[in-house]
Design an enzyme around this catalytic site. Structure first.
Site, PDB file in Angstrom:
ATOM      1  N   GLY A 169       9.708  -2.519   5.361  1.00 26.84           N
ATOM      2  CA  GLY A 169       8.407  -2.275   5.964  1.00 26.84           C
ATOM      3  C   GLY A 169       7.304  -2.865   5.118  1.00 26.84           C
ATOM      4  O   GLY A 169       7.372  -4.008   4.671  1.00 26.84           O
ATOM      5  N   GLY A 170       6.293  -2.054   4.858  1.00 28.43           N
ATOM      6  CA  GLY A 170       5.122  -2.523   4.118  1.00 28.43           C
ATOM      7  C   GLY A 170       5.431  -3.012   2.720  1.00 28.43           C
ATOM      8  O   GLY A 170       4.678  -3.807   2.148  1.00 28.43           O
ATOM      9  N   GLY A 404      11.322 -43.363   0.989  1.00 27.36           N
ATOM     10  CA  GLY A 404      10.189 -42.466   0.795  1.00 27.36           C
ATOM     11  C   GLY A 404      10.433 -41.492  -0.344  1.00 27.36           C
ATOM     12  O   GLY A 404       9.490 -41.052  -1.023  1.00 27.36           O
ATOM     13  N   ALA A 405      11.711 -41.169  -0.565  1.00 30.43           N
ATOM     14  CA  ALA A 405      12.032 -40.212  -1.628  1.00 30.43           C
ATOM     15  C   ALA A 405      11.648 -40.780  -3.001  1.00 30.43           C
ATOM     16  O   ALA A 405      11.308 -40.028  -3.917  1.00 30.43           O
ATOM     17  CB  ALA A 405      13.508 -39.858  -1.583  1.00 30.43           C
TER      18      ALA A 405
HETATM   19  C1  HXC Z   1       8.209   9.571   3.051  1.00 31.30           C
HETATM   20  C2  HXC Z   1      10.359   9.092   2.464  1.00 31.30           C
HETATM   21  C3  HXC Z   1      10.235   7.802   3.010  1.00 31.30           C
HETATM   22  C4  HXC Z   1       8.998   7.446   3.579  1.00 31.30           C
HETATM   23  C5  HXC Z   1      12.218   8.011   2.224  1.00 31.30           C
HETATM   24  N1  HXC Z   1      11.595   9.166   2.002  1.00 31.30           N
HETATM   25  N2  HXC Z   1      11.397   7.168   2.854  1.00 31.30           N
HETATM   26  N3  HXC Z   1       9.354   9.967   2.500  1.00 31.30           N
HETATM   27  N4  HXC Z   1       8.008   8.362   3.585  1.00 31.30           N
HETATM   28  N5  HXC Z   1       8.795   6.252   4.089  1.00 31.30           N
HETATM   29  C6  HXC Z   1      12.168  10.340   1.350  1.00 31.30           C
HETATM   30  C7  HXC Z   1      13.219  11.035   2.183  1.00 31.30           C
HETATM   31  O1  HXC Z   1      12.592  11.958   3.022  1.00 31.30           O
HETATM   32  C8  HXC Z   1      14.046  11.711   1.096  1.00 31.30           C
HETATM   33  O2  HXC Z   1      13.349  12.857   0.673  1.00 31.30           O
HETATM   34  C9  HXC Z   1      14.007  10.731  -0.036  1.00 31.30           C
HETATM   35  O3  HXC Z   1      12.871   9.897   0.199  1.00 31.30           O
HETATM   36  C10 HXC Z   1      15.230   9.847  -0.094  1.00 31.30           C
HETATM   37  O4  HXC Z   1      15.441   9.299   1.199  1.00 31.30           O
HETATM   38  P1  HXC Z   1      16.863   9.302   1.887  1.00 31.30           P
HETATM   39  O5  HXC Z   1      16.647   8.918   3.303  1.00 31.30           O
HETATM   40  O6  HXC Z   1      17.587  10.569   1.605  1.00 31.30           O
HETATM   41  O7  HXC Z   1      17.572   8.146   1.070  1.00 31.30           O
HETATM   42  P2  HXC Z   1      18.580   7.058   1.573  1.00 31.30           P
HETATM   43  O8  HXC Z   1      19.645   7.669   2.425  1.00 31.30           O
HETATM   44  O9  HXC Z   1      18.990   6.299   0.361  1.00 31.30           O
HETATM   45  O10 HXC Z   1      17.743   6.079   2.501  1.00 31.30           O
HETATM   46  C11 HXC Z   1      16.709   5.326   1.934  1.00 31.30           C
HETATM   47  C12 HXC Z   1      15.892   4.669   3.088  1.00 31.30           C
HETATM   48  C13 HXC Z   1      15.497   5.747   4.110  1.00 31.30           C
HETATM   49  C14 HXC Z   1      16.786   3.619   3.763  1.00 31.30           C
HETATM   50  C15 HXC Z   1      14.713   3.941   2.434  1.00 31.30           C
HETATM   51  O11 HXC Z   1      14.902   6.834   3.388  1.00 31.30           O
HETATM   52  C16 HXC Z   1      14.537   5.262   5.129  1.00 31.30           C
HETATM   53  O12 HXC Z   1      14.939   4.596   6.094  1.00 31.30           O
HETATM   54  N6  HXC Z   1      13.248   5.586   4.943  1.00 31.30           N
HETATM   55  C17 HXC Z   1      12.240   5.248   5.907  1.00 31.30           C
HETATM   56  C18 HXC Z   1      11.955   3.813   5.904  1.00 31.30           C
HETATM   57  C19 HXC Z   1      10.810   3.492   6.781  1.00 31.30           C
HETATM   58  O13 HXC Z   1      10.982   3.425   8.019  1.00 31.30           O
HETATM   59  N7  HXC Z   1       9.607   3.387   6.175  1.00 31.30           N
HETATM   60  C20 HXC Z   1       8.399   3.172   6.881  1.00 31.30           C
HETATM   61  C21 HXC Z   1       8.321   1.718   7.117  1.00 31.30           C
HETATM   62  S1  HXC Z   1       6.930   1.344   8.028  1.00 31.30           S
HETATM   63  P3  HXC Z   1      14.106  14.102   0.034  1.00 31.30           P
HETATM   64  O14 HXC Z   1      13.030  15.129  -0.151  1.00 31.30           O
HETATM   65  O15 HXC Z   1      15.157  14.509   1.031  1.00 31.30           O
HETATM   66  O16 HXC Z   1      14.691  13.641  -1.252  1.00 31.30           O
HETATM   67  C22 HXC Z   1       5.955   0.616   6.947  1.00 31.30           C
HETATM   68  C23 HXC Z   1       4.759   0.034   7.586  1.00 31.30           C
HETATM   69  C24 HXC Z   1       3.792  -0.500   6.590  1.00 31.30           C
HETATM   70  O17 HXC Z   1       6.181   0.555   5.789  1.00 31.30           O
HETATM   71  C25 HXC Z   1       3.285  -1.799   7.070  1.00 31.30           C
HETATM   72  C26 HXC Z   1       2.174  -2.307   6.182  1.00 31.30           C
HETATM   73  C27 HXC Z   1       1.912  -3.717   6.442  1.00 31.30           C
END
Ligand code: HXC
Length: 510
Positions: A169-170, A404-405
């Site tokens: 993502g971001g 050209g290279a």
């Molecule tokens: C808040 C988050 C988080 C997030 C993970 N956590 N991602 N909390 N915001 N984006 C937290 C989980 O709740 C969890 O909390 C801990 O981090 C570990 O995550 P897990 O899922 O248990 O770990 P894992 O199985 O290793 O998976 C990792 C992951 C997954 C693949 C990164 O967490 C995931 O898919 N996260 C979301 C990714 C996402 O969609 N992000 C937003 C993208 S949009 P606890 O308390 O249980 O430990 C974006 C737009 C911005 O970024 C654009 C700007 C240009």
């Protein structure tokens, strides 16, 4: 007083504990280190000065007011690498998955501002789940602030990103705007949208590794410059890279003591070029024998291997090497090789790193795949990059420099400062056979005639001397003396002054 000191230490301990013992253990179980462990490996011992250890998010939605961890998922500060200052931020996956909140972003932008103001490199260690989902647009705003600073710092201070876990993502766009991206095999991956979204939108089933693992990004997409087998190796190699880089665009290149004599001759280079023009040889051998102690930090070594790029030193001072690789696709220039080398040349030019270009190139790669893929514009990128570069440019043609290279590869016509050729060089519009079959089309079918004409063409044009007669080559040199010639040329060029006409910025063919 003692109590006050103890309470400070207790608060520090809490911050250092990150997301707690269970999450730290889970991190270790995955073969990953914590943010602070990484910083310890990256920096000189005891040199880390942490900032904003007690910063906490201010979100209240989704019960976030009940969940605070000091530091808010990123460890920031500065320290030294072999005595030279670097700024850094390291995402802490054990705290809210390292996700970016408004305050987390503010910690990063503070460090970015300090790095830029103090003209020192900045390193980001990534291991995070993207935008803090509970914060919504505040997190998006935070990313925007980080991106803007990446752009302002580009070309002013080196910016390095190391991906050590998820980066999605971001989180992907800040690394994408930095100078180099490094990854760790099997534990890191980068993508804009993850496998689940891909499945929903395109119905493709892919794993995270297949979508954005280190092997994808170092070979196919070329997003990452290099991958390492584990985090320790990655961080130690970052220390090695920092040693090659100037602190900023106004700093001189680093100079480190060397025991390798600039006058060193290497007689084995006299037999590096094979008898047959169609036989390949390994350009890495020339690089190893040319540079100080054979020490070469290769960039993008797994992608477009028909061109080699990387950092080395001559007489202790950093140089950038760009070299055709006859071992891969005969060293031809294609779209990928052109883009790879163009980006590297521009990095060197931003940071006043002299460029040594080693040329053995049979031309641009023909074919529909290349033309449809935009070879004209990609080739033009490399041409543009060499032509606009004002750093010292020393070029050695070892064998072929066709078409050209020839022009593109830091020729005299693109303001090459010192252009040498080995006696084995062949500088011409094209190879003899192709040339003769065009000029003497009527003779095609008469093999003897074509062979005689090709021999005449070879004798006249496939040498360095036609170019040398015109001054396009400054001198035809003995291969064994290459290091000495290059070292002397670079020493002479230390005072080089060259400026391009004023412009807001150029318009490189993107
Ligand atoms: C808040 C988050 C988080 C997030 C993970 N956590 N991602 N909390 N915001 N984006 C937290 C989980 O709740 C969890 O909390 C801990 O981090 C570990 O995550 P897990 O899922 O248990 O770990 P894992 O199985 O290793 O998976 C990792 C992951 C997954 C693949 C990164 O967490 C995931 O898919 N996260 C979301 C990714 C996402 O969609 N992000 C937003 C993208 S949009 P606890 O308390 O249980 O430990 C974006 C737009 C911005 O970024 C654009 C700007 C240009």
């Amino acid at each position: 007083m003692k109590e006050i000191l103890e309470s400070l230490e207790a608060r520090r301990e809490l911050a250092r504990a990150g997301g707690g013992a269970a999450r730290v253990a889970a991190q270790h179980k995955r073969g990953k280190l914590t943010a602070r462990e990484r910083i310890e490996l990256l920096l000189d011992e005891g040199s880390f000065e942490e900032f904003d250890m007690f910063v906490q998010h201010r979100a209240t939605d989704f019960d976030m007011d009940k969940s605070h961890v000091p530091g808010d998922g990123v460890v920031t500060g500065w320290g030294t690498v072999n005595g030279r200052t670097v700024f850094l931020f390291a995402k802490d996956f054990t705290v809210f998955g390292g996700s970016l909140s408004e305050t987390h972003a503010q910690k990063i932008t503070k460090i970015q501002d300090m790095a830029l103001k103090n003209r020192a490199p900045i390193i980001g260690l990534f291991d995070a789940g993207g935008a803090r989902i509970q914060e919504g647009v505040a997190a998006l705003g935070g990313y925007g602030e980080v991106f803007q600073r990446n752009v302002l710092a580009s070309g002013v201070i080196p910016q390095i990103s190391v991906i050590m876990g998820p980066c999605a993502g971001g989180d992907v766009y800040s690394p994408a705007m930095t100078d180099f991206i490094f990854m760790v095999r099997d534990t890191s991956y980068m993508f804009v949208t993850g496998p689940d979204v891909v499945k929903t939108v395109t119905n493709e089933s892919v794993t995270a590794e297949e979508l954005g693992g280190a092997s994808v990004h170092t070979t196919k997409s070329s997003i990452a410059d290099k991958a390492y087998d584990n985090e320790v190796e990655a961080l130690l190699q970052m220390r090695r890279l920092i040693d090659f880089l100037p602190e900023s665009n106004t700093a001189d290149v680093p100079e480190i003591p060397t025991f390798d004599d600039g006058e060193r001759m290497d007689m084995s280079l006299d037999t590096l070029i094979p008898q047959s023009a169609n036989k390949p040889y390994d350009m890495h051998e020339l690089i190893a024998k040319l540079v100080d102690e054979g020490d070469f930090f290769e960039i993008q070594e797994a992608h477009a291997r028909n061109i080699i790029t990387g950092f080395a030193r001559i007489e202790g001072r950093t140089v950038g090497i760009v070299a055709n690789q006859p071992l891969v696709l005969a060293g031809v220039l294609d779209a990928d090789a052109s883009r790879k080398a163009a980006r590297f040349v521009r990095f060197c030019d931003c940071f006043s790193i002299p460029i040594i270009t080693l040329v053995d190139v049979p031309g641009f790669l023909p074919g529909t795949a290349q033309e449809y893929g935009g070879l004209i514009k990609h080739g033009a990128k490399l041409l543009f990059a060499f032509a606009e570069a004002t750093v010292p440019k020393v070029t050695i043609i070892t064998r072929k420099a066709f078409g050209g290279a020839y022009d593109v590869m830091a020729s005299k016509h693109l303001r090459g400062d010192v252009n040498y050729a080995w006696p084995t060089a062949q500088i011409a519009v094209m190879g003899a056979k192709g040339a003769v079959e065009i000029i003497f089309r009527a003779d095609i079918g008469d093999d003897d005639k074509i062979a005689t004409r090709a021999k005449d063409y070879e004798e006249r044009f496939l040498s360095p001397f036609v170019a040398a007669e015109r001054g396009y080559i400054d001198e035809v040199i003995m291969p064994h003396a290459t290091r000495r010639r290059v070292a002397r040329a670079l020493a002479m060029l230390r005072g080089k002054m060259l400026e391009n006409p004023w412009k807001k910025h150029d318009n490189i063919p993107l």
